[in-house]
Design a protein around this motif. Sequence first.
Motif, PDB file in Angstrom:
ATOM      1  N   GLY A   1       3.735  -6.415  -0.828  1.00 21.08           N
ATOM      2  CA  GLY A   1       4.353  -7.093  -1.800  1.00 21.08           C
ATOM      3  C   GLY A   1       3.378  -7.414  -2.927  1.00 21.08           C
TER       4      GLY A   1
ATOM      5  N   ARG B   1      12.380 -10.336  -3.635  1.00 21.02           N
ATOM      6  CA  ARG B   1      12.403  -8.863  -4.013  1.00 21.02           C
ATOM      7  C   ARG B   1      14.050  -8.474  -3.593  1.00 21.02           C
ATOM      8  NH1 ARG B   1       8.693  -4.468  -1.694  1.00 21.02           N
ATOM      9  NH2 ARG B   1       8.993  -5.508   0.306  1.00 21.02           N
TER      10      ARG B   1
ATOM     11  N   GLN C   1      -6.050   5.788  10.727  1.00 22.21           N
ATOM     12  CA  GLN C   1      -5.164   6.614   9.610  1.00 22.21           C
ATOM     13  C   GLN C   1      -6.373   7.004   8.562  1.00 22.21           C
ATOM     14  OE1 GLN C   1      -1.865   4.638   7.972  1.00 22.21           O
ATOM     15  NE2 GLN C   1      -1.088   3.899  10.118  1.00 22.21           N
TER      16      GLN C   1
ATOM     17  N   ARG D   1       3.667  -9.873   8.487  1.00 19.79           N
ATOM     18  CA  ARG D   1       3.220  -8.683   7.625  1.00 19.79           C
ATOM     19  C   ARG D   1       1.538  -9.033   7.090  1.00 19.79           C
ATOM     20  NH1 ARG D   1       7.900  -7.391   4.052  1.00 19.79           N
ATOM     21  NH2 ARG D   1       6.574  -5.850   3.284  1.00 19.79           N
TER      22      ARG D   1
ATOM     23  N   ASN E   1       5.561  -5.365  12.299  1.00 25.45           N
ATOM     24  CA  ASN E   1       4.585  -4.652  12.540  1.00 25.45           C
ATOM     25  C   ASN E   1       4.323  -3.064  11.930  1.00 25.45           C
ATOM     26  OD1 ASN E   1       3.221  -6.444  14.685  1.00 25.45           O
ATOM     27  ND2 ASN E   1       5.377  -6.343  15.603  1.00 25.45           N
TER      28      ASN E   1
ATOM     29  N   GLY F   1       0.778   2.815   0.725  1.00 27.20           N
ATOM     30  CA  GLY F   1       0.912   2.283   1.804  1.00 27.20           C
ATOM     31  C   GLY F   1       0.473   3.043   3.135  1.00 27.20           C
TER      32      GLY F   1
ATOM     33  N   THR G   1       4.812   5.720   2.868  1.00 27.51           N
ATOM     34  CA  THR G   1       5.289   6.173   3.986  1.00 27.51           C
ATOM     35  C   THR G   1       6.410   4.884   4.333  1.00 27.51           C
ATOM     36  OG1 THR G   1       3.208   4.880   4.428  1.00 27.51           O
ATOM     37  CG2 THR G   1       3.176   7.185   5.058  1.00 27.51           C
TER      38      THR G   1
ATOM     39  N   ARG H   1      -3.380   2.614   6.372  1.00 25.33           N
ATOM     40  CA  ARG H   1      -3.136   1.294   6.782  1.00 25.33           C
ATOM     41  C   ARG H   1      -3.976   0.696   7.709  1.00 25.33           C
ATOM     42  NH1 ARG H   1       2.295   0.603   4.801  1.00 25.33           N
ATOM     43  NH2 ARG H   1       2.818  -1.588   4.407  1.00 25.33           N
TER      44      ARG H   1
ATOM     45  N   ARG I   1      11.842   4.072   5.993  1.00 25.28           N
ATOM     46  CA  ARG I   1      13.159   3.431   5.775  1.00 25.28           C
ATOM     47  C   ARG I   1      14.276   4.449   5.682  1.00 25.28           C
ATOM     48  NH1 ARG I   1      10.127  -0.394   3.305  1.00 25.28           N
ATOM     49  NH2 ARG I   1       9.711   0.824   1.582  1.00 25.28           N
TER      50      ARG I   1
ATOM     51  N   LYS J   1       2.260  -2.256  -4.823  1.00 21.39           N
ATOM     52  CA  LYS J   1       2.010  -0.899  -4.768  1.00 21.39           C
ATOM     53  C   LYS J   1       2.978  -0.050  -5.420  1.00 21.39           C
ATOM     54  CE  LYS J   1       1.040  -1.334  -0.233  1.00 21.39           C
ATOM     55  NZ  LYS J   1       1.467  -3.009  -0.048  1.00 21.39           N
ATOM     56  N   GLY J   2       4.172  -0.173  -4.832  1.00 19.12           N
ATOM     57  CA  GLY J   2       5.388   0.433  -5.188  1.00 19.12           C
ATOM     58  C   GLY J   2       5.542   0.606  -6.768  1.00 19.12           C
ATOM     59  N   THR J   3       5.607  -0.597  -7.251  1.00 19.82           N
ATOM     60  CA  THR J   3       5.819  -0.845  -8.728  1.00 19.82           C
ATOM     61  C   THR J   3       4.681  -0.038  -9.398  1.00 19.82           C
ATOM     62  OG1 THR J   3       6.524  -3.194  -8.226  1.00 19.82           O
ATOM     63  CG2 THR J   3       5.847  -2.394 -10.520  1.00 19.82           C
TER      64      THR J   3
ATOM     65  N   GLN K   1      -1.604  -9.218 -11.540  1.00 18.08           N
ATOM     66  CA  GLN K   1      -1.292 -10.461 -12.429  1.00 18.08           C
ATOM     67  C   GLN K   1       0.004 -10.833 -12.258  1.00 18.08           C
ATOM     68  OE1 GLN K   1      -3.967 -11.304 -15.030  1.00 18.08           O
ATOM     69  NE2 GLN K   1      -4.916 -10.031 -13.343  1.00 18.08           N
ATOM     70  N   GLU K   2       0.071 -12.238 -12.756  1.00 21.67           N
ATOM     71  CA  GLU K   2       1.598 -12.757 -12.748  1.00 21.67           C
ATOM     72  C   GLU K   2       2.783 -11.998 -13.355  1.00 21.67           C
ATOM     73  OE1 GLU K   2       2.827 -16.039 -12.195  1.00 21.67           O
ATOM     74  OE2 GLU K   2       1.290 -16.239 -10.809  1.00 21.67           O
TER      75      GLU K   2
HETATM   76  P1  AP5 Z   1       6.429  -4.069  -4.627  1.00 23.48           P
HETATM   77  O1  AP5 Z   1       5.872  -3.080  -5.858  1.00 23.48           O
HETATM   78  O2  AP5 Z   1       7.810  -3.832  -3.913  1.00 23.48           O
HETATM   79  O3  AP5 Z   1       5.223  -4.168  -3.646  1.00 23.48           O
HETATM   80  P2  AP5 Z   1       4.683  -3.187  -2.463  1.00 23.48           P
HETATM   81  O4  AP5 Z   1       2.958  -3.725  -2.385  1.00 23.48           O
HETATM   82  O5  AP5 Z   1       5.039  -1.879  -3.070  1.00 23.48           O
HETATM   83  O6  AP5 Z   1       5.157  -4.024  -1.254  1.00 23.48           O
HETATM   84  P3  AP5 Z   1       6.048  -3.245   0.238  1.00 23.48           P
HETATM   85  O7  AP5 Z   1       6.694  -4.559   0.549  1.00 23.48           O
HETATM   86  O8  AP5 Z   1       6.728  -2.178  -0.144  1.00 23.48           O
HETATM   87  O9  AP5 Z   1       4.730  -2.974   0.898  1.00 23.48           O
HETATM   88  P4  AP5 Z   1       4.527  -2.928   2.490  1.00 23.48           P
HETATM   89  O10 AP5 Z   1       3.291  -2.402   2.087  1.00 23.48           O
HETATM   90  O11 AP5 Z   1       4.760  -4.081   3.009  1.00 23.48           O
HETATM   91  O12 AP5 Z   1       5.837  -2.008   2.756  1.00 23.48           O
HETATM   92  P5  AP5 Z   1       5.951  -0.447   2.934  1.00 23.48           P
HETATM   93  O13 AP5 Z   1       7.302  -0.092   2.236  1.00 23.48           O
HETATM   94  O14 AP5 Z   1       4.648   0.257   2.566  1.00 23.48           O
HETATM   95  O15 AP5 Z   1       6.515  -5.515  -5.248  1.00 23.48           O
HETATM   96  C1  AP5 Z   1       7.016  -6.643  -4.508  1.00 23.48           C
HETATM   97  C2  AP5 Z   1       7.869  -7.461  -5.499  1.00 23.48           C
HETATM   98  O16 AP5 Z   1       7.027  -8.021  -6.307  1.00 23.48           O
HETATM   99  C3  AP5 Z   1       8.902  -6.578  -6.228  1.00 23.48           C
HETATM  100  O17 AP5 Z   1       9.977  -7.533  -6.303  1.00 23.48           O
HETATM  101  C4  AP5 Z   1       8.273  -6.514  -7.512  1.00 23.48           C
HETATM  102  O18 AP5 Z   1       9.331  -6.495  -8.478  1.00 23.48           O
HETATM  103  C5  AP5 Z   1       7.385  -7.749  -7.759  1.00 23.48           C
HETATM  104  N1  AP5 Z   1       6.266  -7.450  -8.291  1.00 23.48           N
HETATM  105  C6  AP5 Z   1       5.448  -6.559  -8.298  1.00 23.48           C
HETATM  106  N2  AP5 Z   1       4.419  -6.645  -9.300  1.00 23.48           N
HETATM  107  C7  AP5 Z   1       4.645  -7.848  -9.861  1.00 23.48           C
HETATM  108  C8  AP5 Z   1       3.737  -8.650 -10.837  1.00 23.48           C
HETATM  109  N3  AP5 Z   1       2.529  -8.068 -11.219  1.00 23.48           N
HETATM  110  N4  AP5 Z   1       4.184  -9.716 -10.978  1.00 23.48           N
HETATM  111  C9  AP5 Z   1       5.226 -10.227 -10.580  1.00 23.48           C
HETATM  112  N5  AP5 Z   1       6.029  -9.399  -9.654  1.00 23.48           N
HETATM  113  C10 AP5 Z   1       5.641  -8.544  -9.129  1.00 23.48           C
HETATM  114  O19 AP5 Z   1       6.068  -0.465   4.830  1.00 23.48           O
HETATM  115  C11 AP5 Z   1       6.888  -1.275   5.192  1.00 23.48           C
HETATM  116  C12 AP5 Z   1       6.833  -1.302   6.798  1.00 23.48           C
HETATM  117  O20 AP5 Z   1       6.950   0.495   7.232  1.00 23.48           O
HETATM  118  C13 AP5 Z   1       5.711  -1.597   7.384  1.00 23.48           C
HETATM  119  O21 AP5 Z   1       5.578  -3.051   7.652  1.00 23.48           O
HETATM  120  C14 AP5 Z   1       5.429  -0.804   8.629  1.00 23.48           C
HETATM  121  O22 AP5 Z   1       6.320  -1.246   9.748  1.00 23.48           O
HETATM  122  C15 AP5 Z   1       5.808   0.493   8.121  1.00 23.48           C
HETATM  123  N6  AP5 Z   1       4.736   1.289   7.624  1.00 23.48           N
HETATM  124  C16 AP5 Z   1       4.612   1.927   6.214  1.00 23.48           C
HETATM  125  N7  AP5 Z   1       3.498   2.609   6.271  1.00 23.48           N
HETATM  126  C17 AP5 Z   1       2.979   2.574   7.522  1.00 23.48           C
HETATM  127  C18 AP5 Z   1       1.913   3.065   7.712  1.00 23.48           C
HETATM  128  N8  AP5 Z   1       0.868   4.104   7.198  1.00 23.48           N
HETATM  129  N9  AP5 Z   1       1.215   2.706   9.127  1.00 23.48           N
HETATM  130  C19 AP5 Z   1       2.001   2.213   9.729  1.00 23.48           C
HETATM  131  N10 AP5 Z   1       3.388   1.339   9.661  1.00 23.48           N
HETATM  132  C20 AP5 Z   1       3.655   1.851   8.277  1.00 23.48           C
END
Ligand code: AP5
Length: 210
Positions: free
Chosen positions: A10, A123, A92, A167, A57, A85, A31, A88, A36, A13-15, A194-195
């Motif tokens: 959160g 989100r 890795q 998480r 996890n 992502g 990833t 992690r 997903r 990173k994705g944004t 930032q906010e």
């Molecule tokens: P967003 O940009 O979606 O944040 P993010 O960092 O991409 O968050 P994720 O939840 O996607 O990251 P994650 O690392 O937990 O999940 P992932 O999919 O990689 O922003 C979040 C929210 O905030 C949005 O609503 C956005 O609009 C808002 N926002 C953004 N910037 C903002 C700002 N500046 N101000 C205000 N609001 C803002 O992984 C999911 C799962 O997959 C993991 O838990 C794990 O089980 C598995 N997985 C994935 N990769 C691996 C790996 N390499 N190894 C093992 N397991 C893995």
Amino acid sequence: MNLILLGAPGAGKGTQAEVICDTLKIPAISTGNILREAVKNGTELGLKAKEYMESGNLVPDEVVIGLLKERIAQDDCKNGYVLDGFPRTVPQAEALDVMGVVIDKVIDIEVADEAIQKRLSGRRVCEDCGASYHVDYKPSAVEGKCDKCGGKTVQRKDDHPDTIKDRLNVYHEQTEPLKDYYSKTGKLVIVEGQEDVKDTTALTLKAVEA
Ligand code: AP5
């Protein structure tokens, strides 16, 4: 250019990956998105990953390393990519080194845990195309409906408050040590999240171009 985006779940990173990809015209490899999609399609990979993901996890290293290796071997990656992502865990990161991947920069987006709770619980993501919104910071034009494809926007299962806590714990224990790993290579750049999304984007692009 090969970039890594580090940061808590959160952190944005994705944004930011989306913006960097549009700017540098290279693909973003998430990833999380690949996993997903596999869960949604009920593939063998998805069946392995589902339980880990829904409980907050990490999916086992050998599974994720294998899928990443396949993905970066594809044609669209030949001019570089942004890893969102991955890595992690330290194993890795070591696997990337063993693969001979040269990383140009590691951008770590830093956001306090309290802000993360607010971001993730608000989100919403599109069930069909995966586009991401936030009920306060980045709402879709019509509530519950994706601006890009008209699909339904929903809350991710792992964005429920209790799972967010898990998480974050996993992040602090297993992913945060990567800051030290990459700081030793001299490639780590810290961006203070930032906010406002626009303000983080400006700092991220500055870090990419520096
Ligand atoms: P967003 O940009 O979606 O944040 P993010 O960092 O991409 O968050 P994720 O939840 O996607 O990251 P994650 O690392 O937990 O999940 P992932 O999919 O990689 O922003 C979040 C929210 O905030 C949005 O609503 C956005 O609009 C808002 N926002 C953004 N910037 C903002 C700002 N500046 N101000 C205000 N609001 C803002 O992984 C999911 C799962 O997959 C993991 O838990 C794990 O089980 C598995 N997985 C994935 N990769 C691996 C790996 N390499 N190894 C093992 N397991 C893995």
